[in-house]
Design a protein around this motif. Structure first.
Motif, short mmCIF file in Angstrom:
data_model
loop_
_atom_site.label_atom_id
_atom_site.label_comp_id
_atom_site.label_asym_id
_atom_site.label_seq_id
_atom_site.Cartn_x
_atom_site.Cartn_y
_atom_site.Cartn_z
N ILE A 80 39.87 54.93 72.01
CA ILE A 80 39.33 53.63 72.41
C ILE A 80 39.59 52.59 71.33
N ALA A 81 39.52 52.99 70.06
CA ALA A 81 39.76 52.05 68.97
C ALA A 81 41.18 51.51 69.01
N VAL A 82 42.15 52.39 69.20
CA VAL A 82 43.56 51.96 69.27
C VAL A 82 43.77 51.03 70.46
N LEU A 83 43.21 51.39 71.60
CA LEU A 83 43.38 50.57 72.80
C LEU A 83 42.66 49.23 72.67
N ALA A 84 41.46 49.24 72.08
CA ALA A 84 40.71 47.98 71.90
C ALA A 84 41.47 47.04 70.98
N ALA A 85 42.04 47.58 69.91
CA ALA A 85 42.84 46.74 69.01
C ALA A 85 44.04 46.15 69.74
N THR A 86 44.66 46.96 70.59
CA THR A 86 45.82 46.48 71.36
C THR A 86 45.41 45.39 72.35
N VAL A 87 44.29 45.60 73.02
CA VAL A 87 43.80 44.61 73.99
C VAL A 87 43.59 43.26 73.33
N GLN A 88 42.83 43.24 72.25
CA GLN A 88 42.45 41.98 71.63
C GLN A 88 43.62 41.30 70.93
N ALA A 89 44.39 42.07 70.18
CA ALA A 89 45.52 41.47 69.46
C ALA A 89 46.55 40.90 70.44
N GLY A 199 38.61 49.62 66.16
CA GLY A 199 39.72 48.71 66.44
C GLY A 199 39.82 47.59 65.43
N ALA A 200 38.67 47.07 65.01
CA ALA A 200 38.67 46.03 63.97
C ALA A 200 39.23 46.55 62.66
N LEU A 201 38.85 47.77 62.29
CA LEU A 201 39.36 48.37 61.06
C LEU A 201 40.88 48.55 61.12
#
Length: 222
Positions: A80-89, A199-201
């Motif tokens: 979820i962290a990798v996907l959340a980072a991808t979504v927002q960026a 994701g922020a990290l």
């Protein structure tokens, strides 16, 4: 029974409307933050994930909810962290490259379509004629909403923004499909809180690099 179903339906609709409003205004607020501070799209995405994630973790701490402990839970949070980072960026990159409206429309409008396609590919739900017709209508409506870019618009920026918005939609749809299968002992709030904080990290190094590059550009300007 009918009362409980209707109550659950109303609650789900309210959550859906609230999510849509927050997602729709996120791009606008991010764009205003970019203009006011000069932060890069990655830095804006990092700020959004950091604030949201830490607030949710604070709620988890205050309510004394158990934190994830087993490997399966942390593996899900990592995905979820990798996907959340991808979504927002990708989303804020699309906003910077094109416009808030284009990025928001494509990201929100394409996400359900990608979910349906992923469910078809994974065999979770068959794409029957009714759903296929619904998808076609949704795509046609999305094209009408996006409209034709004005003559003075940058074609390269529009295509780049559309591509990044589509990446954001695909990543968000993947989160939706993955989250449909819960991990025992891991609830939605815990997954979301730790996932978007992770994701922020992940985005912090890219945000720092883009921030230093932006400062050098500003210093070079007369």
């Amino acid at each position: 029974m009918s009362t409980s179903v209707s109550t659950a339906g109303r609650s789900g609709l309210a959550c859906l409307v609230g999510a849509g409003l927050l997602a729709g205004t996120g791009g606008l607020l991010g764009s205003l933050l970019h203009r006011a501070t000069g932060l890069s799209p990655v830095a804006v995405a990092t700020c959004r994930l950091t604030v949201g994630g830490l607030l949710l973790i604070a709620v988890l701490t205050v309510t004394r909810r158990p934190w994830p402990r087993d490997i399966a839970a942390w593996r899900r949070i990592g995905v979820i962290a990798v996907l959340a980072a991808t979504v927002q960026a990708s989303f804020f990159g699309a906003v910077a490259a094109s416009s808030v409206s284009l990025a928001t429309l494509i990201t929100i409008g394409m996400s359900p379509v990608v979910v349906a396609l992923l469910e078809q590919v994974t065999g979770r739900r068959v794409l029957d004629r009714r759903r296929a017709a619904t998808i076609v209508i949704a795509l046609f409506g999305l094209i009408l909403l996006v409209g034709v870019p004005p003559d003075h618009a940058d074609a390269g920026g529009i295509f780049a923004g559309a591509a990044m918005a589509l990446i954001s939609a695909c990543a968000f749809a993947t989160i939706t499909v993955i989250s449909a299968r819960p991990v025992p002992g891991l609830d939605v709030m815990t997954t979301t809180g730790f996932g978007i904080t992770g994701g922020a990290l992940l985005l912090i190094p890219a945000a720092a690099i883009s921030g230093s590059h932006s400062l050098r550009l500003r210093a070079a300007l007369p």
